[in-house]
Design a protein around this motif. Structure first.
Motif, PDB file in Angstrom:
ATOM      1  N   VAL A 113      46.998  38.490  44.388  1.00 35.45           N
ATOM      2  CA  VAL A 113      45.944  37.500  44.256  1.00 35.45           C
ATOM      3  C   VAL A 113      45.562  37.352  42.792  1.00 35.45           C
ATOM      4  CG1 VAL A 113      43.507  37.097  44.787  1.00 35.45           C
ATOM      5  CG2 VAL A 113      45.017  37.970  46.548  1.00 35.45           C
ATOM      6  N   ARG A 114      45.133  36.143  42.445  1.00 37.04           N
ATOM      7  CA  ARG A 114      44.725  35.870  41.079  1.00 37.04           C
ATOM      8  C   ARG A 114      43.465  35.032  41.129  1.00 37.04           C
ATOM      9  NH1 ARG A 114      49.416  32.693  38.678  1.00 37.04           N
ATOM     10  NH2 ARG A 114      47.912  31.014  38.911  1.00 37.04           N
ATOM     11  N   PHE A 115      42.611  35.169  40.158  1.00 38.86           N
ATOM     12  CA  PHE A 115      41.449  34.288  40.059  1.00 38.86           C
ATOM     13  C   PHE A 115      41.629  33.369  38.857  1.00 38.86           C
ATOM     14  CE2 PHE A 115      39.395  38.003  42.231  1.00 38.86           C
ATOM     15  CZ  PHE A 115      39.228  37.352  43.453  1.00 38.86           C
ATOM     16  N   ASN A 130      44.467  33.826  35.856  1.00 34.71           N
ATOM     17  CA  ASN A 130      43.956  35.198  35.810  1.00 34.71           C
ATOM     18  C   ASN A 130      42.698  35.272  34.942  1.00 34.71           C
ATOM     19  OD1 ASN A 130      44.034  37.781  36.661  1.00 34.71           O
ATOM     20  ND2 ASN A 130      45.748  38.427  35.386  1.00 34.71           N
TER      21      ASN A 130
ATOM     22  N   GLY B  26      48.611  44.581  46.684  1.00 41.09           N
ATOM     23  CA  GLY B  26      47.997  43.266  46.784  1.00 41.09           C
ATOM     24  C   GLY B  26      46.503  43.396  46.989  1.00 41.09           C
ATOM     25  N   GLY B  27      45.856  42.251  47.146  1.00 41.33           N
ATOM     26  CA  GLY B  27      44.413  42.248  47.273  1.00 41.33           C
ATOM     27  C   GLY B  27      43.808  41.649  46.036  1.00 41.33           C
ATOM     28  N   VAL B  28      42.493  41.561  46.031  1.00 43.81           N
ATOM     29  CA  VAL B  28      41.861  40.954  44.869  1.00 43.81           C
ATOM     30  C   VAL B  28      42.161  41.785  43.636  1.00 43.81           C
ATOM     31  CG1 VAL B  28      40.057  39.792  46.159  1.00 43.81           C
ATOM     32  CG2 VAL B  28      39.711  42.147  45.405  1.00 43.81           C
ATOM     33  N   PRO B  29      42.446  41.151  42.481  1.00 49.77           N
ATOM     34  CA  PRO B  29      42.849  41.904  41.297  1.00 49.77           C
ATOM     35  C   PRO B  29      41.748  42.865  40.860  1.00 49.77           C
ATOM     36  CG  PRO B  29      42.487  39.590  40.773  1.00 49.77           C
ATOM     37  CD  PRO B  29      42.442  39.713  42.249  1.00 49.77           C
ATOM     38  N   ARG B  53      49.307  43.083  26.432  1.00 46.35           N
ATOM     39  CA  ARG B  53      49.415  41.656  26.127  1.00 46.35           C
ATOM     40  C   ARG B  53      49.941  41.440  24.717  1.00 46.35           C
ATOM     41  NH1 ARG B  53      45.922  38.250  29.458  1.00 46.35           N
ATOM     42  NH2 ARG B  53      44.999  39.625  30.991  1.00 46.35           N
ATOM     43  N   ALA B  61      48.659  40.301  37.770  1.00 44.50           N
ATOM     44  CA  ALA B  61      47.378  40.618  38.379  1.00 44.50           C
ATOM     45  C   ALA B  61      47.642  41.275  39.730  1.00 44.50           C
ATOM     46  CB  ALA B  61      46.564  39.350  38.564  1.00 44.50           C
ATOM     47  N   ALA B  62      46.980  42.369  39.966  1.00 44.24           N
ATOM     48  CA  ALA B  62      47.172  43.079  41.227  1.00 44.24           C
ATOM     49  C   ALA B  62      46.036  44.075  41.358  1.00 44.24           C
ATOM     50  CB  ALA B  62      48.511  43.809  41.246  1.00 44.24           C
TER      51      ALA B  62
END
Lengths: 139, 511
Positions: A113-115, A130, B26-29, B53, B61-62
């Motif tokens: 999932v990404r926001f 992200n 998985g799931g909200v980052p 970065r 994202a994870a």
């Protein structure tokens, strides 16, 4: 109506409601633009304006197996700062909560999932992938 | 995906293995760091994120959970940045897990991905060798500190990108070539040489004995008589540090982050002169994390306490046990640590408040009571642990004149000291001791054979001055050193006589 307009307090309220309605329409218009933008880039739109009692998210989209929960922020001018700055921690928390409940409903809790945030200015659009991480309060 | 990378932590000076485990799901980052990290470790998250970065490395994202195992021991410091970053690259599938098999990692990351040095690198390198690690990857700025460590490949990296390239096989880092300890030792060019100390023949003799046996020394004398100068000359006549000693000394300074700016291994004996306003925590160690103090920083070297009576009484008393045992054990809520503290204590003091008591010409204006009170600030139990005491008086004018011949140089004194130390090392080989000062009462009987006359003389002195058993045995130890300087296996009466003389100061002062 004539009589009511004489009453200043009520008049102010009416004016602000018109403004609110305008802002709402503007927001909807921006979201539609964002959806079009995402679709053009190959995202599948899974939902729009998903809400629970306490939380909401504007767009749910998917590409390459990754789910993106997208908040759309639009501005007509830069007078009040960048659109993305308006996504406060409180807003982030609401989005994350909405995402969790949506994932739970769809039985997709294991998905990656990404926001994201999509900023819309007059004549310009910016997609921040992200944009933020799950706030501590939700995780 | 799951990944595991090996690192180490430090409990005082002692390293322990730390597994950095990462799980991607998985799931909200989210990024969670568990395993009893303190604030400095928790901040790793932001540094690692930016460093990845800015090194052009992407981690998706994870839901990322990092665990520092064993989770029951508190982890302190920024040293886990590199292992966390590497484990995240593996967890994200960007590096092959087999590339880090048996490899240990340590290093702090800057936001741009460059590696910053960490404290305790030497302890870590020795630990990696002990654990037979296939390599230790550490910041390049720690390279000089670990230069002498052999039998383990040490890879010095300057950035996270370089480490990633190495692990991916794109550009290998060549292991450091071990440097022999002897080549590190610089020729000591001290500003303080006995050749520049005029007169003070007796004091110099005592200094030589002190150095030869690793004893403690008190110098008593008026201001300006040269006490401080003599003390500063002591490191110059001490024998070179052995490799093992240098390792220990460097490790202590390293874990406390007190190495010199160049980060090199220490090869000269430490000389520490803490001011008399220092707290007992500064002197023996302490604080929230039970960090080492001056006594440990002076390990295998000299702890010089100038103006001894000016130190607060409780500070002086806290020195007693570490002086006797050669190590300090510090207990705090979150830490219980033992640091070595085998120092030579060199103390200097004036005989009274005004400083001139006992000098000719009646310059001293102190009443006998004043003198007693001033000297009484140094307690009997502490004095009892000081083997050698000497008066350092004023110097006769003829010695001061420029035409007076230069005195013997530190270097030639050092040769005699080194010879005496060699005799001790041979005698105590296998016991783990280096010097006469370390002898305990049992070993004294074994290693200090005396002529009959010498024994009778010692018994007489012990009776006449009502010496404590500790004083009695300390006199034997000093006599042993004097005999060693004279290359004599037996302790003769002259040796005993000299040792007694240096313990007494005079009959009116302490015995």
């Amino acid at each position: 109506m004539e009589a009511l307009q004489d009453e200043p307090r009520v008049a102010r309220k009416a004016a602000s409601m018109t403004a609110k309605r305008g802002a709402y329409a503007f927001g909807r218009y921006a979201e539609t633009q964002a959806v079009a933008w995402l679709e053009k880039r190959g995202y599948t739109i899974l939902g729009r304006n998903y809400r629970t009692r306490t939380s909401e998210v504007d767009i749910i989209a998917r590409m390459d197996g990754i789910l993106a929960f997208v908040e759309v922020k639009a501005r007509t001018s830069a007078a009040y700062g960048l659109p993305c700055e308006a996504v406060t921690l409180r807003k982030q928390t609401r989005i994350a909560q909405a995402a969790q409940s949506w994932l739970y409903e769809q039985d997709l809790s294991d998905s990656y999932v990404r926001f994201d945030v999509i900023e819309i200015y007059p004549g310009r659009i910016r997609h921040i992938r992200n944009a933020f991480e799950t706030p501590e309060a939700v995780a | 995906m799951f990944a595991r990378v090996t690192s180490y932590g430090l409990d005082g000076m002692d390293p322990f293995e730390v597994s950095v485990e990462v799980n991607f799901s998985g799931g909200v980052p989210y990024f969670g760091l568990v395993g009893l990290p303190d604030a400095s470790v928790k901040e790793a998250k932001e540094r690692v994120d930016a460093a990845l970065r800015n090194s052009g490395l992407r981690v998706p994202a994870a839901r990322v959970i990092v665990n520092l195992a064993p989770a029951s021991i508190r982890k302190i410091g920024s040293m886990y940045d590199l292992p966390i970053a590497v484990s995240m690259l593996i967890g994200a599938g960007q590096l092959d897990p087999s590339a880090v098999k048996g490899v240990m990692f340590v290093g702090e990351l800057a936001l741009d991905g460059t590696l910053r040095p960490v404290p305790g690198a030497l302890s870590g390198a020795l630990f990696a060798r002990e654990r037979k690690a296939s390599a230790l990857i550490l910041p390049v700025e720690n390279a000089r500190e670990v230069a002498c460590v052999d039998r383990v490949p040490l890879l010095a990296a300057s950035s996270l990108g370089q480490v990633a390239d190495h692990l991916a096989g794109r550009a290998k880092i060549t292991p450091l070539k071990p440097v022999p300890y002897e080549t590190l030792r610089s020729k000591t060019t001290s500003d303080h040489d006995l050749a520049y100390v005029r007169g003070q023949y007796e004091a110099k003799r005592v200094l030589e004995i002190t150095a030869a046996g690793g004893h403690n020394l008190l110098m008593l004398g008026p201001p300006g008589s040269g006490k401080t100068m003599l003390a500063r000359c002591l490191p110059g006549i001490l024998p070179d540090m052995s490799f093992e000693e240098a390792l220990e000394v460097t490790r202590i300074h390293s874990v406390a982050g007190r190495l010199k700016a160049d980060g090199a291994m220490l090869t000269e004996r430490p000389f520490r002169a803490p001011h008399h306003t220092s707290s007992s925590a500064a002197l023996v160690g302490g604080g929230r994390d039970a960090s080492p103090g001056e006594m440990s920083f002076a390990h295998h070297g000299v702890l010089f306490l100038d103006e001894l009576p000016e130190y607060p009484k409780y500070v002086l008393e806290s020195l007693r046990q570490p002086l006797e045992d050669g190590r300090v054990s510090i207990a705090r809520v979150h830490a219980h640590r033992v640091y070595p503290s085998r120092v030579m204590l060199i103390a200097a003091m004036n005989p009274c408040k005004c400083g001139y008591y006992g000098q000719a010409g009646g310059r001293c204006k102190c009443s006998p009571d004043d003198v007693r009170r001033y000297q009484g600030r140094v307690s009997g139990p502490l004095m009892d642990r000081i083997d050698l005491r000497i008066r350092v008086g004023s110097v006769p004018v003829e010695d001061l004149s420029l035409s007076a011949p230069d005195a013997e140089s530190s270097e030639s004194v050092r040769l005699r000291v080194q010879a005496a130390r060699r005799r001790q090392l041979e005698r105590y080989s296998g016991t783990g001791l280096y010097t006469n000062a370390q002898l305990d009462n049992r070993l004294i009987l074994e290693h200090c054979p005396m002529s009959d006359i010498a024994r009778n003389m010692l018994l007489l002195v012990t009776q006449r001055y009502d010496l404590t058993p500790r004083s009695h045995f300390r006199i034997i130890k000093v006599a042993r050193t004097i005999a060693d300087l004279a290359a004599s296996d037996f302790i003769e009466e002259t040796h005993i006589a000299e040792a007694v003389r240096y313990r007494m100061l005079d009959e009116s002062s302490w015995v």
